[in-house]
Design an enzyme around this catalytic site. Structure first.
Site, short mmCIF file in Angstrom:
data_model
loop_
_atom_site.label_atom_id
_atom_site.label_comp_id
_atom_site.label_asym_id
_atom_site.label_seq_id
_atom_site.Cartn_x
_atom_site.Cartn_y
_atom_site.Cartn_z
N HIS A 469 36.36 2.64 65.84
CA HIS A 469 37.10 2.91 64.59
C HIS A 469 37.33 1.62 63.80
O HIS A 469 38.47 1.32 63.43
CB HIS A 469 38.46 3.56 64.91
CG HIS A 469 38.35 4.84 65.66
ND1 HIS A 469 39.40 5.35 66.43
CD2 HIS A 469 37.34 5.74 65.78
CE1 HIS A 469 39.02 6.49 66.98
NE2 HIS A 469 37.78 6.74 66.61
N PRO A 470 36.29 0.83 63.53
CA PRO A 470 36.53 -0.41 62.78
C PRO A 470 36.92 -0.10 61.33
O PRO A 470 36.43 0.86 60.74
CB PRO A 470 35.19 -1.14 62.85
CG PRO A 470 34.17 -0.06 63.02
CD PRO A 470 34.85 1.02 63.83
#
Length: 553
Positions: A469-470
């Site tokens: 989930h960058p």
């Protein structure tokens, strides 16, 4: 090779943008996408999710620099290199994020992006199917392009997990995407009629049938900026360098890894860093590539004493049978991502809204598809949602073909270690509840012998994995904020006719999986770009635990 709007990237935000900007027929749109078709069965079959994110054909294959607080490990950072972007290779889990996440955005300078402002866009994009499992349609959208469904939850372990959460004293919820996120309950997925419902399926297919919307398969090298104004994109295809001209605007939606990279290659970023690589500075924006955030998680695995887990299909024959059933009927265990129960809880008293998330799976297996040698088991992925650690994306060179340098700087704050130890202890407490008595075998990982803070820390250092989930590398804020990269209209500060809309612009990471918020960002950005009246703000009030000051449950 010329259009009103040129969008770099066909992913979660880019796909939604292409559809919304072209739908009234008044504007022409060209989407630039490096990856190829998404029609392979590994992408379209939900249960095959561990394959595409590990396939060079569909994934940019990025990894982090050695992470100093993770024993020097290089961490896997998959990003979609295919039509639909990361929505074509993700785990298909659908989470809006907590209301307070968006209120925090607005408080930190993203004016007009509070929960009241974004809720109408979630409703516009959703086509929600409760499957008779509760939830309140007043909180949900029912005629948008993005189908959101729930698994059948036929395996008794799914119910056991929610019951165990309640027995441990935590809340339950029948719709964490509705009024009440906090609690244990059914998980939602972007799956429709047994297929992955990526933005390619939800938005792009129909958009590309319009005469005013087209796609070019190419490599986007940089945005062409003349006299402070974006005029097009320099692309490479078939060995030739060409220009795609934007009559109105260029929009970057290339992911929180590639978007800052493209900005920097185009001369927008920290001046000293650009000069290091011989890039002429168009706009000195020190925030480009900074503020990188992600979710880390651990797989807490327990052996199962009954042969009811997915492990019974974990052989050539089992996989072939499931695959064939899915291929011919789009039903069965191949038609779900198998994440069908979840929990969002608060780690301690004084935390206003959930900061821990669980993904429950009736099997002990890793994201890379390696099953636990022990056989039948179940697991909960668990991790803190709001780590104070921040990393960065930087250029390795001025060559657009070079992968960027990525440093998440995971676990760099003492609070991270406290939070993760708490996650392990709470998960053990939940697995120890009465609801799991008929199923609970020995602990697979971490073993029961791993108890002290030092032992838990060693386990975390060796085993924590990215939840992929960058975000946050080009944060949205007020124009006078030196670290902001885009303003609340998604305009890149310091360059005219250039916007950025994807998870890069999140000021702070949201609760849960980021595909939903990324699509919402594309949906809302389209109205800003077209200069339309924004959807009227909602007056619905989310549920906040009245005991939050005194208790964690």
């Amino acid at each position: 090779m010329e259009a009103d709007f040129v969008i770099i990237g066909s992913g979660s935000a880019g796909g939604a943008l292409a559809s919304r900007l072209s739908e009234d027929g008044q504007h022409s749109v060209i989407v630039l996408e490096f990856g190829g078709t998404d029609m392979g069965p590994f992408i379209q079959m939900p249960a095959a999710l561990s394959y595409p994110m590990n396939m060079k054909m569909y994934d940019w294959g990025y990894e982090s620099d050695p992470e100093p607080h993770m024993g020097g490990r290089r961490m896997h950072c998959p990003r979609g290199k295919v039509i639909g972007g990361s929505s074509s290779i993700n785990g298909m889990v659908y989470v809006r994020g907590h209301a307070r996440d968006f209120d925090h955005w607005a408080e930190s300078g993203a004016d007009g992006w509070s929960y009241a402002d974004v809720l109408p866009y979630y409703k516009r994009m959703e086509n929600w199917h409760s499957g008779g499992h509760g939830g309140d349609p007043v909180w949900r959208g029912t005629d948008g392009p993005l189908h959101v469904t729930r698994g059948k939850r036929a395996n008794p372990l799914y119910k056991a997990f929610v019951e165990a959460g309640a027995q441990a004293g935590y809340e339950t919820t029948d719709d964490y995407n509705g009024e009440k996120q906090e609690g244990f309950g059914p998980f939602e997925q972007t799956v429709w009629k047994g297929r992955r419902w990526s933005t390619a399926n939800a938005y792009l297919r129909d958009a590309l049938k319009r005469p005013n919307c087209s796609m070019i398969q190419c490599f986007a090298r940089k945005v062409i900026i003349e006299e402070g104004r974006a005029s097009g994109v320099e692309i490479e295809r078939g060995g030739n360098i060409e220009t795609v001209t934007a009559r109105r605007e260029v929009i970057i939606s290339a992911s929180s890894i590639n978007s800052p990279k493209i900005l920097m290659l185009s001369g927008v970023g920290p001046a000293a860093h650009l000069a290091e690589h011989g890039i002429d500075v168009v706009a000195d924006r020190p925030g480009v590539g900074q503020n990188l955030q992600d979710h880390l998680e651990l797989y807490i695995q327990q052996a199962c004493t009954q042969p009811i887990t997915l492990f019974k299909y974990w052989n050539l024959f089992g996989k072939a049978a499931l695959g064939a059933q899915w291929l011919f009927t789009k039903t069965g265990l191949g038609a779900t991502n198998n994440f069908e129960s979840t929990g969002f809880i608060r780690s301690k008293a004084g935390v206003e809204y959930p900061d821990i998330q669980f993904h429950f799976l009736p099997m002990a297996v890793r994201y890379d598809g390696q099953a636990a040698a022990e056989g039948h088991g179940f697991q909960a992925h668990v991790g803190p949602m709001r780590s104070p650690s921040r990393g960065r994306v930087a250029l390795n060179s001025a060559d657009p073909k070079d992968a960027p340098s990525i440093l998440f700087n995971y676990m760099s704050q003492p609070e991270d270690w406290e939070d993760f130890r708490r996650c392990i202890r709470i998960t053990r407490e939940i697995f120890a509840q009465k609801a799991f008595d008929p199923y609970r075998g020995v602990a697979i990982q971490p073993r029961d012998t791993v108890q002290s803070d030092d032992e838990l820390d060693a386990f975390i250092r060796e085993n924590a994995e990215s939840a992929y989930h960058p975000c946050g590398t080009a944060k949205m804020g007020r124009r006078d904020d030196p670290m902001a990269v885009v303003d609340p209209d998604c305009r890149v500060i310091g360059v005219d006719n250039l916007r950025l809309a994807d998870s890069s612009i999140f000021p702070r990471i949201t609760n849960g999986n980021l595909n939903g918020p990324s699509i919402m960002t594309g949906e809302k950005a389209a109205d800003h770009i077209l200069g339309r009246d924004l959807l009227p703000a909602s007056n619905q009030e989310p549920w906040i635990n009245p005991r939050w000051r005194e208790s964690d449950r």
